[in-house]
Motif scaffolding. Structure first.
Motif, PDB file in Angstrom:
ATOM      1  N   ASP A  39      21.930  56.249  66.327  1.00 17.95           N
ATOM      2  CA  ASP A  39      22.347  54.877  66.651  1.00 17.95           C
ATOM      3  C   ASP A  39      21.554  54.325  67.812  1.00 17.95           C
ATOM      4  OD1 ASP A  39      25.910  54.941  65.945  1.00 17.95           O
ATOM      5  OD2 ASP A  39      24.143  54.781  64.679  1.00 17.95           O
ATOM      6  N   ASN A 158      31.410  53.587  61.793  1.00 20.93           N
ATOM      7  CA  ASN A 158      30.645  52.424  62.285  1.00 20.93           C
ATOM      8  C   ASN A 158      30.972  52.038  63.732  1.00 20.93           C
ATOM      9  OD1 ASN A 158      33.134  51.741  61.200  1.00 20.93           O
ATOM     10  ND2 ASN A 158      32.519  49.681  60.591  1.00 20.93           N
ATOM     11  N   ARG A 160      30.524  51.960  67.525  1.00 24.13           N
ATOM     12  CA  ARG A 160      29.378  52.256  68.399  1.00 24.13           C
ATOM     13  C   ARG A 160      29.651  51.995  69.871  1.00 24.13           C
ATOM     14  NH1 ARG A 160      24.048  50.392  65.164  1.00 24.13           N
ATOM     15  NH2 ARG A 160      23.365  49.852  67.268  1.00 24.13           N
ATOM     16  N   ALA A 232      31.771  47.834  66.389  1.00 18.08           N
ATOM     17  CA  ALA A 232      30.394  48.095  65.949  1.00 18.08           C
ATOM     18  C   ALA A 232      29.428  47.288  66.799  1.00 18.08           C
ATOM     19  CB  ALA A 232      30.240  47.730  64.472  1.00 18.08           C
ATOM     20  N   SER A 233      29.912  46.150  67.308  1.00 19.55           N
ATOM     21  CA  SER A 233      29.086  45.259  68.114  1.00 19.55           C
ATOM     22  C   SER A 233      30.023  44.471  69.014  1.00 19.55           C
ATOM     23  CB  SER A 233      28.339  44.306  67.172  1.00 19.55           C
ATOM     24  OG  SER A 233      28.006  43.108  67.864  1.00 19.55           O
TER      25      SER A 233
END
Ligand SMILES: Nc1nc2c(c(=O)[nH]1)N[C@H]1C(S)=C(S)[C@@H](COP(=O)(O)O)O[C@H]1N2
Ligand SMILES: [Mo]
Length: 256
Positions: A39, A158, A160, A232-233
């Motif tokens: 990642d 997913n 992160r 994820a973001s």
């Protein structure tokens, strides 16, 4: 970023960049198998951060100090209280009804009381807090290690980043928040601190729970944490830069 730490970081990075670059190109089989590491390589962050992350990742520990080095006075900075009535009610009740929410990209969204947090695997550490404004203080922190807690709630593939949502409003409509990546989240010194200098965490320092992420600057250490969200973001949160101060120009990656 103070000029001092900026220079140190740059000097250090210059020295390691040749070796780090070669390592990155050569690849390290075991590391490149790791989802977290992949990642990081895949992210559109700067090469500098990737090199620093690679070289300093996983095992590197922030320096720890002895009891005799504890600061006589530890400055309380930023918010030193939370104005809203529901927080003040919780202070009066000794946070008996407070719960930490953990949600977002997790397998088992949950919420935990302070007693439950205190029963989790903990770590005690004496570390130096470095504020971007140029002061430092050494304090003793005890808290639940974030890594084992995340393992028990289970991160979705997913996930992160972790976003820490805080109770305090810096200005109307702008709550304090912060975010860290999974390398910092699983670092052994990353704790959700409920004690400071062997006392229940006082209100000015973020009661009842604040993040200690010891390889980062002070503004990453979210106080008054109410909710941890796996994402994820972070582009859809706040101003999209991963933190209250990041939305006002500070660097997201505040490694020291
Ligand atoms: N919720 C919240 N967390 C926060 C802040 C804040 O204003 N609100 N200030 C940050 C900054 S800039 C620093 S230096 C430290 C200060 O922590 P201290 O009060 O324990 O010194 O908290 C960080 N975390
Ligand atoms: Mo700070």
């Amino acid at each position: 970023m103070s000029a001092q730490s900026g220079l140190n970081r740059r000097g250090f990075l210059t020295r390691i960049s040749a070796a780090g670059g070669a390592l990155l190109l050569g690849g390290c089989d075991q590391l490149s198998q790791s989802p977290t590491f992949r990642d990081i390589l895949g992210k559109a962050e700067g090469a500098t951060q990737r090199v620093q992350r690679f070289v300093l990742s996983h095992r590197s520990m922030a320096r720890e100090f002895s009891e005799s080095e504890l600061s006589k006075h530890f400055k309380a900075n930023g918010s030193i209280n939370v104005e809203d009535a529901s927080y003040q009610t919780m202070v009066r009740d000794g946070f008996a009804n407070w719960r930490l929410k953990i949600d977002g990209l997790v397998e088992r969204p949950t919420s935990l009381s302070l007693d439950e947090l205190r029963r989790l695997p903990s770590r005690t550490q004496i570390t130096r807090h470095d504020c971007v404004e140029g002061w430092s203080a050494i304090g003793k922190w005890k808290g639940a290690q974030l890594g084992p807690l995340l393992q028990s709630v289970g991160l979705k593939p997913n996930a992160r980043y972790l976003v820490f949502h805080c109770a305090d409003m810096m200005s109307p409509g702008a709550p304090y928040y912060e975010s860290i990546d999974l390398i910092d989240a699983f670092h052994p010194q990353t704790i959700l601190a409920y004690d400071m200098n062997e006392q229940t965490l006082p209100v000015p320092y973020g009661a009842p729970l604040r993040l200690r992420v010891e390889r980062q600057l002070g503004y990453k250490m979210a106080k008054y944490v109410m909710r941890i969200e796996a994402v994820a973001s972070f582009s859809a949160i706040g101003g999209g830069n991963g933190g209250f101060w990041e939305d006002r120009g500070y660097e997201w990656y505040a490694g020291i």
